[in-house]
Design an enzyme around this catalytic site. Structure first.
Site, mmCIF file in Angstrom:
data_model
loop_
_atom_site.group_PDB
_atom_site.id
_atom_site.type_symbol
_atom_site.label_atom_id
_atom_site.label_comp_id
_atom_site.label_asym_id
_atom_site.label_seq_id
_atom_site.Cartn_x
_atom_site.Cartn_y
_atom_site.Cartn_z
ATOM 1 N N ASP A 209 4.958 -3.067 -5.866
ATOM 2 C CA ASP A 209 5.108 -2.844 -4.820
ATOM 3 C C ASP A 209 4.566 -4.313 -3.690
ATOM 4 O OD1 ASP A 209 5.130 -0.876 -2.797
ATOM 5 O OD2 ASP A 209 2.925 -1.034 -2.704
ATOM 6 N N GLU A 293 11.382 -3.714 -5.107
ATOM 7 C CA GLU A 293 12.217 -2.213 -3.435
ATOM 8 C C GLU A 293 13.073 -3.637 -3.527
ATOM 9 O OE1 GLU A 293 8.359 -1.626 -1.263
ATOM 10 O OE2 GLU A 293 8.033 -3.086 -2.460
ATOM 11 N N ASP A 376 -0.204 2.195 -2.344
ATOM 12 C CA ASP A 376 0.420 0.933 -2.862
ATOM 13 C C ASP A 376 0.974 0.765 -4.903
ATOM 14 O OD1 ASP A 376 0.581 0.079 -0.291
ATOM 15 O OD2 ASP A 376 -1.184 -1.362 -0.533
#
Ligand code: ZN
Length: 410
Positions: A209, A293, A376
């Site tokens: 992340d 991501e 996170d």
């Protein structure tokens, strides 16, 4: 696979002068060719306008590279105005025409939608004041690496190179670059054997992340912080920028301050690149599969977070991970852009809705769960779950990262 190897070069004053001439010739050829093509295009546009009585008239043919090479290099060289072309290898000038051609093609393809990604502007005229100057030497230019490990470039001389690693094979071309802070680099394109860098498979995967407070948080709970040397370089850059803004426009001191800013900029970019190389190497070599991501850097850049996003340079980091994964026989999977990594509880799977960015810690409201999450870390874990799911769904039924992911997804 083609790879770039870049080394610092320290030319003597004489070599600098000769390199400047080569850059100059390259610039003139580029501008001459661009002007010629633009003129023809403008004329054709005029011929094609509806209110023009010659609308049906014969269009002019847009000159192609062989024509341009003949008129703007070979023949131009014999004229007084372009006599200085003798200071530049012919191959470098021909390569310039090929580069210009590629720039036009990128623009046309981007206009018709054949090329994905951001819109590409048409090629522009080059200026002596451009920050970056470069010249590419191909095999036909007979450049060489001498017995004494110097880089021999035609019309420039034997350059001293700071070799920091070995070239895996004979390079197909070398580009001499002068960057915005006045440093010189030799950038080699090397063809490598794709099998040589494949690492033996490992039984591990990792979710990432990318954050604002910490550079990245991993699914196993560890995190990557920006290193001290990078923060120090960034601090220095800010200081230099402040100093520049205080200098009077057009003054000699402003010029000096501008060079200092450019140097500080280059230092930050270099440090950041090293940092990204180091971590992307570590992640892709320690894990069979890496999940991250999908970044919408352009989208975020429009918001208030813009500065930190660009500073963090995530796009470069993900790109490094991507090509290193391919190189080492590993995989990098990006989860969908709209995957709500920070909304789902990674312990029980409950989706809890959006949370403002300042919420760093939250508790899962599911009565039987109640897990306290670091925002996170939770997101990193979710990215890993989602990545495993995608990989399991798409991977062929063979042992390897896919099989591992399929087992874990269950
Ligand atoms: Zn929960």
């Amino acid at each position: 696979m083609q790879l770039r190897y870049q080394f610092r070069v320290s030319p003597t004053p004489g070599q600098r002068t000769r390199a400047a001439r080569v850059f100059g010739c390259r610039r003139v050829v580029w501008n001459d060719a661009l002007a010629r093509v633009k003129l023809v295009k403008a004329a054709n546009k005029l011929l094609g306008t509806p209110d023009n009585r010659f609308a049906e008239g014969p269009y002019l043919r847009v000159p192609k590279n062989p024509d341009l090479s003949k008129t703007l290099v070979t023949e131009a060289k014999k004229t007084v105005g372009r006599a200085f072309f003798t200071h530049c290898p012919v191959g470098v000038m021909q390569q310039t025409l090929r580069d210009l051609d590629a720039a036009w093609k990128a623009h046309e393809d981007s206009k018709t939608g054949k090329r994905k990604g951001p819109k590409v502007a048409p090629p522009r005229f080059k200026s002596r004041k451009d920050n970056r100057q470069s010249a590419r030497f191909t095999r036909s230019d007979r450049w060489a690496i001498t017995e004494g490990s110097r880089l021999r470039l035609p019309k420039i001389g034997d350059l001293k190179v700071k070799w920091t690693r070995d070239l895996p094979s004979v390079p197909s071309s070398v580009t001499l670059v002068k960057d915005r802070s006045g440093r010189y680099w030799a950038s080699f394109v090397v063809e490598t054997d794709p099998a040589a860098d494949v690492l033996p498979p490992v039984d591990r995967d990792q979710g990432i992340d990318l954050g604002l407070t910490r550079f990245a948080v991993l699914a196993d709970g560890s995190h990557i912080a920006s290193p001290k040397y990078l923060r120090r370089a960034e601090k220095k850059l800010k200081k230099r920028q402040r100093e520049l803004s205080r200098k009077k426009k057009g003054s000699h001191n402003r010029d000096k301050a501008r060079i200092k800013v450019a140097r500080a900029h280059a230092k930050v970019a270099d440090s950041r690149r090293n940092f990204h190389h180091q971590w992307s190497h570590k992640l892709t070599s320690e894990n069979q599969a890496v999940f991250t991501e999908t970044l919408n850097v352009r989208g975020l850049a429009r918001t208030r977070l813009a500065k930190s996003v660009h500073d963090a340079g995530w796009a470069q980091f993900v790109m490094f991970c991507e090509y290193k994964a391919i190189r080492h026989g590993r995989s990098l999977t990006k989860v969908a852009r709209d995957f709500p990594s920070s909304q789902i509880c990674s312990a029980c799977g409950r989706r809890d809705g959006k949370k403002p960015l300042n919420v760093r810690i939250w508790t899962c409201p599911e009565p039987t769960c109640g897990t306290v999450h670091d925002r996170d870390w939770n997101a990193g874990r979710n990215v890993r779950y989602e990545g495993r799911r995608i990989l399991a769904a798409t991977a062929p039924p063979t042992p390897g990262p896919g099989a591992l992911a399929r087992q874990r997804a269950r």
